[in-house]
Each structure stands twice: as C-alpha cells, then as structure tokens.
Design an enzyme around this catalytic site. Structure first.
Site, short mmCIF file in Angstrom:
data_model
loop_
_atom_site.label_atom_id
_atom_site.label_comp_id
_atom_site.label_asym_id
_atom_site.label_seq_id
_atom_site.Cartn_x
_atom_site.Cartn_y
_atom_site.Cartn_z
N GLY A 114 0.94 -4.99 3.08
CA GLY A 114 -0.36 -4.87 2.45
C GLY A 114 -0.21 -4.41 1.01
N CYS A 115 -1.21 -4.69 0.20
CA CYS A 115 -1.13 -4.35 -1.22
C CYS A 115 -1.06 -2.85 -1.45
CB CYS A 115 -2.30 -4.97 -1.98
SG CYS A 115 -3.94 -4.61 -1.30
N HIS A 116 -1.96 -2.08 -0.81
CA HIS A 116 -1.93 -0.62 -0.95
C HIS A 116 -0.61 -0.08 -0.40
CE1 HIS A 116 -6.27 -0.78 -1.70
NE2 HIS A 116 -6.42 -1.43 -0.56
N ALA A 117 -0.19 -0.61 0.73
CA ALA A 117 1.03 -0.13 1.38
C ALA A 117 2.26 -0.38 0.51
CB ALA A 117 1.19 -0.78 2.74
N SER A 118 2.33 -1.55 -0.13
CA SER A 118 3.48 -1.84 -0.99
C SER A 118 3.64 -0.77 -2.07
CB SER A 118 3.32 -3.21 -1.65
OG SER A 118 3.45 -4.25 -0.71
#
Length: 315
Positions: A114-118
């Site tokens: 996920g974008c936030h997770a990256s």
C-alpha cells in the site's frame, strides 16, 4: 523477451496508470478484455492464464477470485490488500531487505504494498533492523495524501465543478484507527503492535508523505544515528533517496513539499527535528511508487529486466 501482460481491473485508477506505463514499452504485449466481457469469469480466466504476468487491480474479494482462476504458470502481481501478509505471496517492496529481490525473482505471487505502508516501512524497517527502535515502541504516524488514492469516485468528487467547498480543506479519515494498511505496517515493519495511524486526504491529485515523530531521549538515540542507519540501508538503491541531515536546502523555504516526487518512482526520506525530538518523513507519488510504479518495478525484478525500465527517478 516480450511479455504477455493482462491487467485485470484495467478501468480503475491503478489499472489506468499501469496501462500508461505498459503501453509505452516495446517488450510488452498487452492482452485486452472486451468491455462487455469484463465480468465474464471464463474470459477473465482465459486471459489470466494466457498471460506471462497479470496485474490484479481489484477489490480484495475480486483479487482472491482472480487468483483462484489462475494457474501457477502466470505470475500474479496484486495491488489489493488481500495478500500482503500472506505466507505464500512475496511482498513487493524490493528495498525491504537484502534478500527481497531474490525472493521476488523466484515467485509467481507478488503482493504490491500500500502507498501509506510503503512510506512507513521504508522509514522504520532499517531502524528496527539496526536496533534503534524496539519492536514494542509505541509508534504513531500521520499521512497526508492526494485524493487520487481514494479511487474514481473520490477523484470525481474533488474534480466536480462546482466542487463541494468542504473538500477545499484537508480531511482526516479512518478515525476508527483500523486503516487497511495497518497489518502490513506491523508485519513488514517487524513491530509488536500496529502504529497509531492517522491518514488525511488533501485537495491535490497526487503526492503523499508519512510523518513519524520520535522522542530521542526516550529511545536513547540521536538524529545522526537514525540518518546513518537509513543512509547505510539505501546507499545503493536507485529509487530511495535519503536527504541530507541538518540542511535547510531539503525544504521549500522551511516548508515540506508533499508533491516533489510526483511523476517518479522515487521515495525521499528525511530526518528532521532537533536534539530532543525528531520527525521521520517519507514522500512518494501515491500512484507511482505507491501503486502502479511499484507494480512495474516488481515485474522488472521478477523477469530479470533492468529495474528502472520504464520508470523515472526524476520527473
């Protein structure tokens, strides 16, 4: 090598961006599904299994259905949250650890982060591995992201004319503190507990930054140690740039530019603050390294292609 590629979910935000990346390449043959057959399981099964690589740009349930339709001869690269902590799927973050690329090269099942997770994991995982943050440390994180991360309906809402004036200001969401990226943040960040995570959507199309505050005296570390650990981990990474410490030039007249990585597959990492308190910050294009760009990078790694093929470090 020419790869036969099918994008299942080609009409969605990530699917459209993937199509842009893929259609510009001369080593890819795109398999297209007729719009009238988009929900026909037999036609999807045929294309999924004809492809060398299939990108799944679908909701979680539909991604699981697509995976069940696909034989192991096809490499699946899934952009949903369905498989990101699944033991049989490799997490699609090549920069995660020294062994991650080797794992990606030998798997047929890749789960794109996920974008936030990256952004969160790229900041925290090296610090966990270096022993600078205990696994039980109560981390919190705030993410400010462009509205394209919310998909087609959110994009339509923000780009309506006239636009609802309530959308002119940043809008915190996921206030139940159970955001769908939390499991992968905890798992791949090697944390005992998920962070307290607060995402905020802003009135701009794309761009994302995650901020993590740290009490240095509580941790017994310095900003220099944090910066050194990040710099050492990403010294040879083409798409991760650790910005200089104690350099006002990394900011825009003292402020942070959330959109400075837009149009690229790059992530910029920062260690800011003072001797008592620090804030770690990461920025990326939520449709690039946060979604479609990351998926293309994984395909390149998996098939032994130049990792930066078709991807930009600078806009």
């Amino acid at each position: 090598m020419t790869l036969k590629v099918f994008v299942d979910g080609q009409a969605g935000t990530t699917g459209l961006r993937l199509h842009d990346y893929l259609s510009a390449r001369d080593d890819v043959t795109l398999l297209q599904i007729d719009e009238a057959q988009r929900k026909n399981a037999d036609e999807r099964r045929r294309l999924l299994n004809e492809a060398d690589v299939a990108f799944l740009c679908l909701p979680d349930v539909a991604s699981r259905e697509a995976a069940a339709l696909t034989e192991m001869d096809t490499c699946l690269i899934d952009a949903s949250t369905a498989f990101r902590t699944h033991d049989d799927w490799v997490y699609g973050l090549p920069e995660l650890a020294d062994s991650q690329r080797d794992r990606l090269k030998t798997t047929q099942r890749i789960a794109v982060p996920g974008c936030h997770a990256s952004a969160f994991i790229l900041l925290t995982r090296p610090l966990r591995d270096a022993g600078l943050i205990p696994d039980s440390y109560p981390l919190s994180a705030t993410s400010l992201t462009g509205y394209s991360g919310g998909g087609k309906q959110m994009i339509a809402d923000y780009e309506a004319s006239p636009r609802d004036p309530r959308l002119d200001s940043p809008r915190p969401y996921a206030l139940g503190l159970a955001h769908k990226h939390l499991p992968e943040m905890r798992y791949h960040g090697r944390l005992a507990h998920a962070p307290i995570f607060q995402p905020i959507v802003g009135p701009f199309l794309k761009g994302l930054t995650v901020s993590i505050p740290l009490a240095l005296e509580t941790l017994g570390v310095t900003r220099q140690q944090l910066h050194d650990a990040l710099s050492a981990r990403y010294a040879n990474e083409a798409f991760v740039r650790v910005m200089p410490l104690n350099d006002d030039g990394v900011l825009d007249n003292g402020s942070f530019d959330v959109q400075a990585c837009n149009g690229t597959n790059r992530v910029d990492l920062f260690v800011l603050g003072n001797d008592e308190r620090a804030v770690l910050m990461a920025r990326l294009d939520n449709l690039g390294k946060g979604a479609a760009g990351a998926a293309i990078q994984c395909m390149n790694v998996r098939f032994g292609l130049p990792e930066d093929k078709g991807l930009a470090v600078y806009a």
